[in-house]
Scaffold this active site. Structure first.
Site, PDB file in Angstrom:
ATOM      1  N   CYS A 149      24.431  12.135 -19.916  1.00 23.73           N
ATOM      2  CA  CYS A 149      23.683  10.989 -20.425  1.00 23.73           C
ATOM      3  C   CYS A 149      23.271  10.056 -19.296  1.00 23.73           C
ATOM      4  O   CYS A 149      24.024   9.847 -18.346  1.00 23.73           O
ATOM      5  CB  CYS A 149      24.551  10.174 -21.385  1.00 23.73           C
ATOM      6  SG  CYS A 149      25.290  11.081 -22.742  1.00 23.73           S
ATOM      7  N   CYS A 150      22.094   9.507 -19.441  1.00 21.70           N
ATOM      8  CA  CYS A 150      21.648   8.378 -18.628  1.00 21.70           C
ATOM      9  C   CYS A 150      20.685   7.584 -19.503  1.00 21.70           C
ATOM     10  O   CYS A 150      20.469   7.943 -20.664  1.00 21.70           O
ATOM     11  CB  CYS A 150      21.036   8.813 -17.294  1.00 21.70           C
ATOM     12  SG  CYS A 150      19.460   9.668 -17.396  1.00 21.70           S
ATOM     13  N   TRP A 151      20.115   6.509 -18.979  1.00 23.11           N
ATOM     14  CA  TRP A 151      19.312   5.620 -19.824  1.00 23.11           C
ATOM     15  C   TRP A 151      18.221   6.378 -20.567  1.00 23.11           C
ATOM     16  O   TRP A 151      18.074   6.239 -21.773  1.00 23.11           O
ATOM     17  CB  TRP A 151      18.741   4.481 -18.985  1.00 23.11           C
ATOM     18  CG  TRP A 151      18.174   3.380 -19.812  1.00 23.11           C
ATOM     19  CD1 TRP A 151      16.877   2.959 -19.822  1.00 23.11           C
ATOM     20  CD2 TRP A 151      18.853   2.564 -20.764  1.00 23.11           C
ATOM     21  NE1 TRP A 151      16.719   1.924 -20.713  1.00 23.11           N
ATOM     22  CE2 TRP A 151      17.927   1.656 -21.314  1.00 23.11           C
ATOM     23  CE3 TRP A 151      20.171   2.504 -21.212  1.00 23.11           C
ATOM     24  CZ2 TRP A 151      18.263   0.709 -22.273  1.00 23.11           C
ATOM     25  CZ3 TRP A 151      20.507   1.563 -22.170  1.00 23.11           C
ATOM     26  CH2 TRP A 151      19.561   0.682 -22.692  1.00 23.11           C
TER      27      TRP A 151
END
Length: 149
Positions: free
Chosen positions: A64-66
């Site tokens: 996950c990342c933004w």
């Protein structure tokens, strides 16, 4: 199932992801902002989670990342990883079925709690296709990993 999870930020959806996976009976191996003292940079923690899949320490990973884009790019640089950025359940199901994806990439910005559960339901319900054309495509992608750079 052993699942590596990484996030570059300690966001509510990342914590919910870990809790949801554990509730579903999976062993979670946390990376990045989800593990005290770990490097939270999206490229670093996504690689760490993906590498565990490639090396057999985990069966799958969720990175996950933004936006989910950087996490998917970093994970896909690890030979043997087929990461798919999924913003909905239909894409998650297709990624598992047609692409034999072994890493799910998610956007921390766009993924709500109900959507997360739908995506995970679809991801875990799907199995890689036995269709000859699908298998040839996956084999071609695997061969790309073996080519010298």
């Amino acid at each position: 199932m052993r699942i590596s999870v990484s996030s570059d930020m300690d966001e509510p959806v990342a914590r919910l992801l870990v809790a949801e996976l554990r509730e579903r009976g999976h062993e979670v191996r946390a990376h990045g902002a989800l593990r005290a003292g770990a490097d939270p940079q999206w490229a670093v923690c996504s690689e760490a989670a993906a590498r565990e899949v490639a090396e057999g320490a985990a069966e799958q990973a969720v990175v996950c990342c933004w936006t989910g884009t950087g996490a998917s790019i970093a994970a896909n640089k690890v030979p043997g990883v087929r990461a798919a950025l999924c913003a909905d359940a239909a894409t998650a199901e297709g990624a598992r079925r047609w692409n034999d994806a072994n890493v799910l990439a998610l956007s921390l910005r766009l993924t709500s709690e109900p959507l997360l559960k739908e995506i995970l339901d679809a991801w875990f319900a799907a199995a890689p296709s036995d269709d000859a054309e699908d298998r040839r495509n996956v084999a071609h992608v695997e061969a790309l990993d073996a080519r010298p750079r």
